[in-house]
Write an enzyme that holds these catalytic residues in place. Structure first.
Site: not given
Length: 271
Positions: A2-3, A91, A110, A152
């Site tokens: 999931p983003e 789960h 997970r 950076r």
DNA sequence: ACTGGCTCCTGAGGGC
DNA sequence: TGCCCTCAGGAGCCAG
């Protein structure tokens, strides 16, 4: 995984069914998530009305009357609405019962996800307070990326995926946005011009908003609150397409690790 | 202040 | 066919 688009899809799917309802029962079946789920959670939330479901980056914010719950889906988490008589799956770690008969299940094989209680202003919680701007919000622009990146040396892709740079851009969409902006993912963040960062910001907005419209990207197992997959996978230009032809120049898409993450790009188009 | 590496965990997928 | 092994991946955390 999931983003932001998958999290937003989840939020939009849940909110109409749960907002305004009261939490009648919360069962914790497994408290070992990224951080241990607080034992007091059911007691604090019981009987509280859910006022809204918000989102900051990839965190969902469930705002109850006197407290809020921050939920992160990690990489294998999902929230689904089911009838409470649907058999439990392995789960299914938390079950939220609402007084309108709906049950929301937090499922996460997970256990990289998190469920965190906060009593103060949610946006001031340590997990949220230092996040970068919302990429689909009004305050996100190339100038921000340019300013923050001066000096950076890390790869621009790792810079993009840092939630303190901009919130919620994960591996899939970082790859896609860099492709749209024709920027090589390994280029040092501090050595990219303002003009190119403006193009990158446009690419990020474009790819994220298109993915939200398609209901997110389902690679393996992402499903929305109703258990349905997303359809953005078929619009991916580079992610998961190593050795396949570039849609623009027909050269070969390459895969290499940058910042310990799989990075897909077209070496001919991206510099 | 930055940067890179480590860590948590399970299931998918490759090799034999 | 089936078992064993490797490893991805979000992001907080820490050491250098």
């Amino acid at each position: 995984m999931p983003e932001l688009p998958e999290v937003e899809t989840t939020r939009q799917g849940l909110a109409p069914h749960l907002c305004g309802a009261r939490l009648s029962k919360l069962l914790i079946r497994e408290r070992r998530l990224r951080w241990p789920v607080e034992a007091q959670l059911p007691r604090v939330l019981r009987g509280q009305r859910l006022d809204s479901i918000g989102r900051r980056g990839k965190y969902l914010i469930f705002e109850f009357q006197d407290a809020a719950v921050l939920i992160h889906l990690g990489m294998s988490g999902s929230l689904r609405l089911v009838e409470s008589n649907v058999p439990l799956r392995r789960h299914d770690h938390l079950l939220f019962d609402f007084d309108n008969g709906r049950q929301m299940r937090f499922h996460d094989p997970r256990r990289f996800g998190s469920v965190v209680l906060t009593r103060g202003q949610p946006l001031e919680h340590p997990l949220l307070v230092s996040l970068g701007p919302e990429p689909l919000g009004n305050h996100f622009a190339g100038e921000h990326l340019y300013t923050r990146s001066r000096g950076r040396t890390l790869a621009v892709k790792a810079f993009l995926m840092d939630a303190h740079t901009v919130a919620g851009v994960g591996n899939i969409y970082a790859n896609e946005a860099l492709y749209l902006a024709a920027i090589h993912p390994a280029r040092a963040a501090g050595r990219i011009s303002l003009q190119r960062y403006q193009r990158l910001a446009d690419g990020i907005r474009q790819v994220l908003s298109a993915a939200v419209r398609q209901g997110g990207t389902t690679l393996r197992d992402f499903v929305n609150g109703a258990g349905e997959p997303g359809y953005f996978a078929q619009h991916l230009n580079v992610y998961g397409r190593a050795t396949q032809p570039c849609h623009h120049c027909h050269g070969t898409i390459k895969l290499r690790n940058i910042g310990q993450r799989a990075s897909y790009y077209c070496p001919q188009c991206q510099h």
